[in-house]
Design a protein around this motif. Structure first.
Motif, PDB file in Angstrom:
ATOM      1  N   VAL A 299       0.834  -1.197   0.000  1.00 57.20           N
ATOM      2  CA  VAL A 299       0.000   0.000   0.000  1.00 57.20           C
ATOM      3  C   VAL A 299       0.869   1.247   0.000  1.00 57.20           C
ATOM      4  O   VAL A 299       1.807   1.373   0.782  1.00 57.20           O
ATOM      5  CB  VAL A 299      -0.944   0.005   1.211  1.00 57.20           C
ATOM      6  CG1 VAL A 299      -1.702   1.319   1.308  1.00 57.20           C
ATOM      7  CG2 VAL A 299      -1.928  -1.154   1.109  1.00 57.20           C
ATOM      8  N   THR A 300       0.547   2.175  -0.905  1.00 55.04           N
ATOM      9  CA  THR A 300       1.256   3.451  -0.989  1.00 55.04           C
ATOM     10  C   THR A 300       0.417   4.581  -0.420  1.00 55.04           C
ATOM     11  O   THR A 300       0.920   5.414   0.323  1.00 55.04           O
ATOM     12  CB  THR A 300       1.603   3.767  -2.453  1.00 55.04           C
ATOM     13  OG1 THR A 300       2.419   2.717  -2.967  1.00 55.04           O
ATOM     14  CG2 THR A 300       2.360   5.074  -2.550  1.00 55.04           C
ATOM     15  N   VAL A 301      -0.858   4.622  -0.782  1.00 53.94           N
ATOM     16  CA  VAL A 301      -1.744   5.700  -0.336  1.00 53.94           C
ATOM     17  C   VAL A 301      -3.088   5.105   0.072  1.00 53.94           C
ATOM     18  O   VAL A 301      -3.648   4.258  -0.637  1.00 53.94           O
ATOM     19  CB  VAL A 301      -1.952   6.756  -1.450  1.00 53.94           C
ATOM     20  CG1 VAL A 301      -3.081   7.704  -1.076  1.00 53.94           C
ATOM     21  CG2 VAL A 301      -0.675   7.543  -1.669  1.00 53.94           C
ATOM     22  N   LEU A 302      -3.581   5.524   1.224  1.00 55.60           N
ATOM     23  CA  LEU A 302      -4.943   5.236   1.663  1.00 55.60           C
ATOM     24  C   LEU A 302      -5.648   6.572   1.855  1.00 55.60           C
ATOM     25  O   LEU A 302      -5.167   7.439   2.575  1.00 55.60           O
ATOM     26  CB  LEU A 302      -4.948   4.455   2.976  1.00 55.60           C
ATOM     27  CG  LEU A 302      -4.401   3.018   2.929  1.00 55.60           C
ATOM     28  CD1 LEU A 302      -4.316   2.443   4.325  1.00 55.60           C
ATOM     29  CD2 LEU A 302      -5.261   2.140   2.045  1.00 55.60           C
ATOM     30  N   ASP A 303      -6.780   6.738   1.190  1.00 55.36           N
ATOM     31  CA  ASP A 303      -7.530   7.984   1.280  1.00 55.36           C
ATOM     32  C   ASP A 303      -9.003   7.632   1.537  1.00 55.36           C
ATOM     33  O   ASP A 303      -9.655   7.054   0.670  1.00 55.36           O
ATOM     34  CB  ASP A 303      -7.392   8.780  -0.022  1.00 55.36           C
ATOM     35  CG  ASP A 303      -8.015  10.166   0.087  1.00 55.36           C
ATOM     36  OD1 ASP A 303      -8.216  10.624   1.236  1.00 55.36           O
ATOM     37  OD2 ASP A 303      -8.299  10.767  -0.953  1.00 55.36           O
ATOM     38  N   PRO A 304      -9.520   7.925   2.732  1.00 54.56           N
ATOM     39  CA  PRO A 304      -8.887   8.649   3.844  1.00 54.56           C
ATOM     40  C   PRO A 304      -7.862   7.779   4.570  1.00 54.56           C
ATOM     41  O   PRO A 304      -7.943   6.556   4.546  1.00 54.56           O
ATOM     42  CB  PRO A 304     -10.065   8.984   4.754  1.00 54.56           C
ATOM     43  CG  PRO A 304     -11.062   7.898   4.473  1.00 54.56           C
ATOM     44  CD  PRO A 304     -10.922   7.561   3.021  1.00 54.56           C
ATOM     45  N   PRO A 305      -6.901   8.412   5.246  1.00 56.35           N
ATOM     46  CA  PRO A 305      -5.823   7.639   5.858  1.00 56.35           C
ATOM     47  C   PRO A 305      -6.182   7.016   7.204  1.00 56.35           C
ATOM     48  O   PRO A 305      -5.419   6.184   7.697  1.00 56.35           O
ATOM     49  CB  PRO A 305      -4.718   8.700   6.032  1.00 56.35           C
ATOM     50  CG  PRO A 305      -5.460   9.984   6.179  1.00 56.35           C
ATOM     51  CD  PRO A 305      -6.687   9.864   5.331  1.00 56.35           C
ATOM     52  N   GLU A 306      -7.312   7.402   7.817  1.00 56.63           N
ATOM     53  CA  GLU A 306      -7.643   6.894   9.143  1.00 56.63           C
ATOM     54  C   GLU A 306      -7.941   5.391   9.074  1.00 56.63           C
ATOM     55  O   GLU A 306      -8.723   4.945   8.220  1.00 56.63           O
ATOM     56  CB  GLU A 306      -8.860   7.627   9.716  1.00 56.63           C
ATOM     57  CG  GLU A 306      -8.620   9.099   9.989  1.00 56.63           C
ATOM     58  CD  GLU A 306      -8.673   9.937   8.731  1.00 56.63           C
ATOM     59  OE1 GLU A 306      -8.193  11.086   8.769  1.00 56.63           O
ATOM     60  OE2 GLU A 306      -9.200   9.436   7.714  1.00 56.63           O
ATOM     61  N   PRO A 307      -7.370   4.589   9.982  1.00 48.61           N
ATOM     62  CA  PRO A 307      -7.631   3.135   9.963  1.00 48.61           C
ATOM     63  C   PRO A 307      -9.100   2.789  10.095  1.00 48.61           C
ATOM     64  O   PRO A 307      -9.562   1.806   9.539  1.00 48.61           O
ATOM     65  CB  PRO A 307      -6.813   2.625  11.164  1.00 48.61           C
ATOM     66  CG  PRO A 307      -5.746   3.652  11.365  1.00 48.61           C
ATOM     67  CD  PRO A 307      -6.366   4.961  10.991  1.00 48.61           C
ATOM     68  N   GLY A 308      -9.868   3.617  10.832  1.00 48.08           N
ATOM     69  CA  GLY A 308     -11.275   3.311  11.025  1.00 48.08           C
ATOM     70  C   GLY A 308     -12.103   3.366   9.764  1.00 48.08           C
ATOM     71  O   GLY A 308     -13.229   2.856   9.740  1.00 48.08           O
ATOM     72  N   ALA A 309     -11.588   3.973   8.700  1.00 46.30           N
ATOM     73  CA  ALA A 309     -12.333   4.050   7.452  1.00 46.30           C
ATOM     74  C   ALA A 309     -12.215   2.785   6.625  1.00 46.30           C
ATOM     75  O   ALA A 309     -12.880   2.663   5.590  1.00 46.30           O
ATOM     76  CB  ALA A 309     -11.851   5.248   6.629  1.00 46.30           C
ATOM     77  N   TRP A 310     -11.386   1.844   7.077  1.00 46.37           N
ATOM     78  CA  TRP A 310     -11.129   0.644   6.298  1.00 46.37           C
ATOM     79  C   TRP A 310     -11.618  -0.585   7.035  1.00 46.37           C
ATOM     80  O   TRP A 310     -11.953  -0.528   8.217  1.00 46.37           O
ATOM     81  CB  TRP A 310      -9.635   0.555   5.981  1.00 46.37           C
ATOM     82  CG  TRP A 310      -9.206   1.714   5.135  1.00 46.37           C
ATOM     83  CD1 TRP A 310      -8.765   2.931   5.567  1.00 46.37           C
ATOM     84  CD2 TRP A 310      -9.258   1.787   3.720  1.00 46.37           C
ATOM     85  NE1 TRP A 310      -8.518   3.757   4.511  1.00 46.37           N
ATOM     86  CE2 TRP A 310      -8.810   3.079   3.344  1.00 46.37           C
ATOM     87  CE3 TRP A 310      -9.623   0.902   2.711  1.00 46.37           C
ATOM     88  CZ2 TRP A 310      -8.733   3.492   2.030  1.00 46.37           C
ATOM     89  CZ3 TRP A 310      -9.534   1.308   1.395  1.00 46.37           C
ATOM     90  CH2 TRP A 310      -9.103   2.578   1.064  1.00 46.37           C
TER      91      TRP A 310
END
Length: 841
Positions: free
Chosen positions: A355-366
């Motif tokens: 993984v390079t980018v997670l948008d949104p970056p907050e873990p709770g969004a995934w």
């Protein structure tokens, strides 16, 4: 499940392209219609850039005419990256002139272009294909694609349909006309290219948030409102050395007084000298004026077109230098416009996605499954354990799963309302993958699929380039970290700290370095230097210079000789780079120092009373410039509590601050710091440091030695009883120092070392005795650079070779160091505290 296989996609692109061309809005102006038609090459023919050339000049159609194919419009990635020029004379052998002459298209790889006779047609990039299609009523359509397979059959069919739909009548000179739709009033301008003065109406000033009284008529005043990331592309239109004739259109952002960005669209046309009353007899005509309009891009249409989004993405990817930068550009271009709830972009490494980018970056969004295994790698399992992902990557197809589709646990919560899996192709392989997920049910329209296809191709190529850039940056960064000291040595009577900040531009590496070199007899060498440039070559030369200066210093040379030797070495390397440096040899016992400078900044001193001074003294030219250069030495004196600061120009000089002002600021901050807390003082000096250049900083606080060593020396004469005289001198000195029971062992070591110096060398021999902290150091210096070798084995009949073995047996440590062209062999004996004391009278 709804999926698009490559074969199905390719077989349907041509009808969709023809439908899109037929349904272009009828109320578009001629210029807008031409541009929108040309933009279809980016969507349906998978091109990354396209340009339209029309016939201009006399005799363009007849044989032997002197006309040319002139640029009328271009879209996509800047054409200059592929060597496409503003005009091609019809009499040359360029692909455009040939296609125009015989009416047959040309399909050329970069290697085909490199073999052509005209050197100006050689492009700066290598892995791309060029398609040139003649138009029925004159002119050519040129398309560029970055892919090893070039334009496939379906791509060529789409380009043919677009070429049929294009009109080659160029727009009239002057500001482009706006369409008759409900658009805001266009704000016009006229920029003089020779003076930079610009005439604008009140509407332009309103868009930029300026009043008529506050505007000074300079184009720089408007450019200052531009978002820094968009400034290079805007400058390419307004700098005289970069402009060219023809229509231009550009979208850019400015910062409003509230701090919010605002999109503007500028349309303009360069007018040559003859069109503005200049001398038309001077070929070629130099653009003298840029005229056009500026409008609010957010209100020109009900919404921004997919092609515009692709153009913005292409522009952002062109400046993204890292893998993370590519990911952030893709997230900005896709997630918000498509109203997706989450986006993930990952590189493909073997059978795993990193993984390079997670948008949104907050873990709770995934997904919760991701949070339980929150790592840098793709969560839970390799790619093959996720069938949806594995199928998309294996077949190279975009996979779209609507709301309610059955997905594996690792992906089910990413897009419950819809999931798009985008493989990112690059150079015949896959560079990674991108996931887009929606929470609410999402209907995937055909134009969204086209947008995702085009974005995936651009992102894959950019990801591959950025990965290579990141790998080079990591390699060079590792090289630089290896070459700089990991930790500084502990010094008797002094403390040293150092800081290094890499530049945040380019590869984030440079040629600044520092070093602290322990020398014999409680001396220390301090080095600060700066190699020209911020690349791998600069880092390599930096390592060579640091090693050379350390080697010459350890050999015992004075500062002027050390710097002169380093200069001749760099000249001999025949490098195109030069370096500056400052070398200081400090005697920590006496508080005295000698300095030599090679084009570097002077040192700054903080005196014990808090005053500061910049020590200006004569120096020589930078290293690597003049082979036979002189580097005079200058003396320095240190009182206990003095702080010495050595730095590079990145800390004190920038585009906004000149060198003298920067040195004054450094001296003021050094005076305000606490010399007792040297680490905090160093951090304070780096506050607000200029990050456009790398910075090296070296601080040394001189405290003075609490206990100074006792020293005595004896020049050994080459006489038959020289060894006996040396023992007598040593016994007398040791008796005066209070060394009693250990004197016999010391006499044996003196005998062996002096004998070796007399027997195996020529020239002078000197005996040095030093006593400090219950350790007696016996050193013999001679003129031979050969280090004594300890024998590995001796027979009972051998008559020599046991001297070094005896020295090793009797001493706590022994060794040999270079000294002024020769060497010094030393041995240390540990004394019992009660056995050492001052001699009684």
């Amino acid at each position: 499940m709804v999926s698009e296989r490559r074969t199905a996609d390719s077989g349907s692109r041509t009808p969709r392209a023809e439908l899109a061309l037929k349904t272009l809005a009828a109320d578009l102006s001629a210029h807008d219609r031409l541009r929108r038609t040309l933009e279809q090459t980016l969507v349906f023919a998978r091109a990354c850039a396209a340009a339209l050339y029309t016939v201009s000049g006399d005799g363009g159609e007849g044989e032997g005419g002197d006309g040319a194919l002139a640029l009328a419009e271009s879209v996509g990635v800047p054409r200059t990256l592929y060597g496409l020029r503003d005009a091609y004379p019809l009499t040359t052998s360029s692909p455009l002139a040939e296609a125009h002459a015989d009416g047959h298209p040309r399909w050329l790889a970069a290697a085909d272009l490199a073999r052509r006779a005209d050197p100006r047609s050689l492009p700066p990039l290598g892995d791309f294909f060029l398609g040139v299609l003649p138009l029925r009523d004159g002119g050519c359509l040129v398309a560029v694609r970055e892919a090893p397979e070039g334009f496939e059959a379906e791509d060529r069919a789409c380009l043919t349909a677009i070429a049929e739909a294009l009109t080659t009548r160029p727009p009239a000179p002057g500001p482009p006309a706006e369409s008759g739709r409900d658009t805001p009033r266009a704000a016009s301008f006229s920029l003089a290219m020779d003076t930079g003065r610009i005439e604008v109406d009140d509407a332009v000033l309103d868009l930029f948030g300026l009043s008529r009284d506050a505007f000074d008529g300079r184009v720089e005043t408007l450019l200052a409102r531009t978002v820094p990331e968009d400034l290079p592309s805007l400058m390419s239109l307004v700098e005289p050395d970069h402009v060219s004739l023809g229509e231009r259109e550009l979208e850019f952002r400015i910062l409003q007084p509230s701090g919010e960005p605002r999109w503007l669209r500028m349309r303009g046309r360069m007018l040559p000298a003859e069109e503005t009353g200049g001398d038309a007899s001077r070929p070629p005509p130099r653009p003298s004026r840029l005229v056009g309009t500026v409008a609010d891009a957010s209100t020109l249409r009900p919404g921004v077109s997919d092609v515009t989004r692709i153009q913005r993405l292409a522009a952002a990817l062109a400046t993204a230098g890292t893998v993370r930068g590519v990911g952030e550009a893709v997230a900005t271009a896709l997630r918000v416009p498509l109203r997706a709830d989450r986006l993930a972009l990952a590189e493909l490494e073997g059978d795993r996605l990193v993984v390079t980018v997670l948008d949104p970056p907050e873990p709770g969004a995934w997904p919760a499954l991701w949070r339980s295994e929150w790592r840098s790698e793709w969560p839970d399992a390799p790619v093959r354990a996720m069938p949806t992902l594995a199928a998309a990557l294996r077949e190279g197809r975009i996979t779209i799963r609507p709301a309610g589709a059955v997905l594996e646990p690792a992906l089910a919560e990413v897009g419950p309302g819809g999931l798009a899996v985008l493989p990112l192709p690059a150079g015949g392989r896959l560079a990674g993958a991108c996931l887009l997920g929606w929470d609410a049910p999402h209907d995937f329209a055909p134009d969204e699929r086209a947008l995702l296809t085009a974005a995936a191709g651009l992102a894959g190529q950019a990801l591959l380039r950025a990965h290579a850039f990141d790998a080079e940056h990591e390699l060079i960064g590792m090289l630089q970290r290896t070459l700089l000291p990991r930790r500084l040595p502990r010094l008797p009577g002094a403390e040293a700290v150092a800081r290094y900040l890499p530049t945040t531009a380019g590869l984030e590496v440079g040629g600044d370095w520092y070093d602290v070199i322990p020398l014999p007899d409680n001396h220390v060498g301090l080095v600060i230097g700066d190699v020209q440039g911020h690349n791998a070559s600069a880092a390599t030369v930096m390592g060579q210079m640091r090693t050379a200066l350390r080697a010459y210093a350890v050999e015992g040379h004075p500062p002027d000789v050390v710097v002169s030797h380093a200069n001749r070495l760099l000249v001999g390397l025949e490098s195109d780079l030069f370096a500056t440096c400052c070398y200081i040899d400090i005697d920590l016992e006496e508080g005295a120092a000698w300095c030599a400078r090679a084009g570097h900044l002077p040192p700054v001193l903080r005196l014990p009373d808090g005053r500061t001074e910049t020590v200006e003294f004569e120096g020589g030219p930078p290293l690597g410039v003049v082979a036979q250069a002189d580097y005079p030495m200058s003396p320095l004196r240190f009182q206990p509590g003095t702080v010495l600061a050595l730095t590079t120009d990145g800390l004190v000089e920038s585009a906004e601050v000149d060198l003298d002002t920067g040195l004054e600021r450094l001296a003021a901050r050094l005076a305000a710091g606490d010399p007792a807390r040297l680490d905090q003082a160093a951090d304070a000096l780096l506050t607000d440091a200029n990050r456009s250049d790398d910075v090296a900083l070296l601080l040394l606080r001189y405290d003075g030695m609490a206990q100074r060593p006792l020293r005595e020396s004896w020049s050994v004469w080459r006489v038959p009883e020289a060894v006996r005289h040396a023992r007598r001198f040593a016994r007398r000195v040791l008796r005066a120092w209070g060394v009693g029971e250990e004197a016999d062992a010391a006499m044996l070591v003196v005998s062996e070392l002096v004998t070796n110096g007399l027997v195996h060398t020529d020239g002078p021999v000197r005996l040095d005795l030093t006593l400090i902290n219950h350790r007696l150091r016996i050193a013999v210096a001679d003129s031979s650079p050969r280090t004594p070798i300890k024998p590995t084995g001796l027979g009972w009949e051998a008559t020599g070779g046991r001297g070094i073995l005896l020295v090793e047996a009797m001493s706590a440590a022994w060794g040999s160091v270079p000294a002024s062209g020769g060497k010094q062999v030393w041995a240390e004996l540990a004394l019992e505290p009660e056995l050492q004391g001052p001699a009684s009278d």
